[in-house]
Design an enzyme around this catalytic site. Structure first.
Site, short mmCIF file in Angstrom:
data_model
loop_
_atom_site.label_atom_id
_atom_site.label_comp_id
_atom_site.label_asym_id
_atom_site.label_seq_id
_atom_site.Cartn_x
_atom_site.Cartn_y
_atom_site.Cartn_z
CE LYS A 67 -3.09 5.19 -3.59
NZ LYS A 67 -4.35 5.50 -2.89
CG ASP A 103 -7.34 7.50 -4.08
OD1 ASP A 103 -7.90 6.45 -4.48
OD2 ASP A 103 -6.14 7.55 -3.80
#
Ligand code: ATR
Length: 282
Positions: A67, A103
């Protein structure tokens, strides 16, 4: 016409539920989709992503451990991805990648939509300061919480996360050993990977919990067992694993790519039924 190409990149990736979730969303929306899982090591990731683009890839999810690397590879990012310093969703724009991080909004939607919590004015304790914690911290602040206290095993990482939020006074760090002095919280979030150890146990002060406290583990399956066991023993009012967040972050990625937010209830119910067999992966 062949279906547009999407993928999730990670290592390991075999246990990822993302191909299954996106296929279910696409079916329900009548969209033709080619979404696959691509395993890439940190050394291989950048080249694998370029090869994917060269073969017509237009969007991708990114999971552990890529990420932060994905963030660094983006030509442009959303401000929430910028604050997180991490990207879980990529969209091809011209010759480069545009990065977003869904997220945090996924977690907030799960808590407020599915579980009916009101986050405004709440004190929130965030345990952990790695990629998972960084992904959700901006969205919690944007949801109107009163205060975000970040505690991490290595304090320097908690300080760095708090600095990146740039909200002095509202986002603060605390030493893990001093949690007893932090008072009580309406929301306690486990964003550590400690529960992935087979023999994990959480020993946190009971003073963190009040009669309204909700405990959330961003993990699901076996990796969430230890923290949620602590939460129940401590008398938390609610305790949730990260399965709802998993489905909601996927829905937000889907919206970015396809312009429509899919209904998440059916996929969530199906994953919930086999939750005990799932491995935290996305
Ligand atoms: P992720 O992307 O899942 O956040 P990560 O960036 O490796 O993964 O971060 C793991 C987090 O879990 C970190 O906050 C880590 O603490 P450190 O920064 O001190 O390493 C935390 N963590 C891992 N094992 C832990 C344990 N046994 N007890 C407490 N925290 C732990």
């Amino acid at each position: 016409m062949s279906a547009a190409r999407y993928a999730v990149f990670g290592q390991p990736i075999a246990h990822s539920q993302s191909p299954h979730i996106h296929a279910a969303f696409a079916r329900a929306q009548g969209i033709a989709l080619d979404y696959r899982a691509i395993e890439a090591s940190p050394q291989e990731f950048a080249a694998a992503l370029e090869a994917f683009a060269a073969e017509g890839g237009v969007g991708a999810n990114v999971t552990l451990p890529h990420k932060e690397a994905a963030f660094a590879l983006c030509a442009t990012t959303t401000s929430r991805a910028h604050r997180a310093g991490a990207v879980n969703t990529l969209l091809r724009k011209g010759d480069g990648w545009h990065g977003d991080n869904t997220d945090g909004i996924g977690l907030v939607r799960d808590l407020t939509g599915r579980h009916g919590l009101d986050l405004r004015g709440r004190r929130v304790l965030l345990l952990g300061a790695g990629g998972a914690a960084r992904g959700i911290a901006p969205a919690l602040l944007d949801a109107g919480i009163l205060e975000l206290v970040v505690a991490n095993r290595s304090p320097a990482r908690a300080d760095a996360l708090v600095d990146a939020m740039a909200e002095p006074g509202r986002a603060i760090s605390a030493y893990w050993e001093d949690l007893r002095e932090q008072g009580d919280f309406e929301l306690v979030i486990n964003a550590t990977s400690a529960g992935r150890d087979k023999d994990a146990a959480f020993q946190l002060p009971l003073s963190l919990v009040n009669s309204l406290t909700t405990a959330v583990d961003l993990n699901y399956g076996g990796a969430a067992i230890a923290f949620l066991a602590w939460a129940r023993a401590a008398g938390c009012r609610n305790s949730f694993d990260g399965l709802g967040m998993l489905v909601e972050q996927a829905a937000e990625s889907f919206r970015l790519w396809h312009g429509v937010r899919p209904d998440t209830d059916a996929v969530y119910a199906e994953l919930r039924e086999r939750a005990s067999t799932l491995v935290t992966a996305d």
